[in-house]
Write a protein that holds these residues in place. Structure first.
Motif, short mmCIF file in Angstrom:
data_model
loop_
_atom_site.label_atom_id
_atom_site.label_comp_id
_atom_site.label_asym_id
_atom_site.label_seq_id
_atom_site.Cartn_x
_atom_site.Cartn_y
_atom_site.Cartn_z
N GLY A 35 0.73 -1.34 0.06
CA GLY A 35 0.05 -0.02 0.05
C GLY A 35 0.84 1.41 0.07
O GLY A 35 0.20 2.36 -0.09
N TYR A 36 2.18 1.23 0.02
CA TYR A 36 2.86 2.57 -0.07
C TYR A 36 4.26 2.02 -0.55
O TYR A 36 4.76 1.12 -0.82
N ARG A 37 5.04 3.26 -0.76
CA ARG A 37 6.54 3.31 -1.40
C ARG A 37 7.23 4.01 -0.69
O ARG A 37 6.72 5.19 -0.24
N VAL A 38 8.44 3.70 -0.58
CA VAL A 38 9.44 4.70 0.34
C VAL A 38 10.39 5.16 -0.82
O VAL A 38 10.88 4.62 -1.70
N GLU A 39 10.86 6.55 -0.45
CA GLU A 39 11.42 7.48 -1.52
C GLU A 39 12.47 8.14 -0.57
O GLU A 39 12.01 8.78 0.53
N GLY A 40 13.73 8.16 -1.06
CA GLY A 40 14.86 9.13 -0.40
C GLY A 40 15.17 10.21 -1.24
O GLY A 40 15.46 9.77 -2.33
N ASP A 41 15.04 11.34 -0.86
CA ASP A 41 15.53 12.52 -1.77
C ASP A 41 16.98 12.67 -1.62
O ASP A 41 17.27 13.24 -0.53
N ALA A 42 17.87 12.32 -2.26
CA ALA A 42 19.46 12.55 -2.17
C ALA A 42 19.90 14.08 -2.27
O ALA A 42 20.88 14.28 -1.37
N ASP A 43 19.09 14.73 -2.92
CA ASP A 43 19.31 16.10 -3.12
C ASP A 43 18.95 16.99 -1.62
O ASP A 43 19.78 17.95 -1.30
N SER A 44 18.09 16.62 -1.07
CA SER A 44 17.62 17.16 0.02
C SER A 44 18.26 16.55 1.58
O SER A 44 18.44 17.26 2.47
N CYS A 45 18.91 15.37 1.19
CA CYS A 45 19.62 14.48 2.50
C CYS A 45 20.66 15.46 2.92
O CYS A 45 21.48 15.84 2.15
N ILE A 46 20.90 15.62 4.32
CA ILE A 46 21.85 16.30 4.90
C ILE A 46 22.92 15.26 5.49
O ILE A 46 23.75 15.93 6.40
#
Length: 72
Positions: free
Chosen positions: A3-14
């Motif tokens: 029911g869901y998907r996980v995303e990580g935004d490398a550009d926003s990651c600190i």
């Protein structure tokens, strides 16, 4: 399909690496400490961990997206 998907935004990651500390089954990091999603389509048993990681991410680089409802 889950029911869901996980995303990580490398550009926003600190590179705080808090996500991998609380959900190591879901998140890792590259050589620079930037988030890498290990399981973009995890099972329901990992939802609570995924939601917590998204909540505590200081740069809001973790997102959970609802999967679309299957069409009949």
């Amino acid at each position: 399909m889950n029911g869901y998907r996980v995303e990580g935004d490398a550009d926003s990651c600190i590179a705080s690496q808090q996500c991998s500390a609380v959900a190591p089954a879901l998140f890792g990091h590259d050589e620079y400490g930037v988030v890498v999603v290990k399981q973009p389509d995890p099972g329901e048993e990992l939802r609570e961990s995924a939601e917590y990681a998204a909540r505590i991410c200081p740069s809001q680089a973790i997102r959970l997206l609802q999967s679309p409802e299957p069409m009949d």
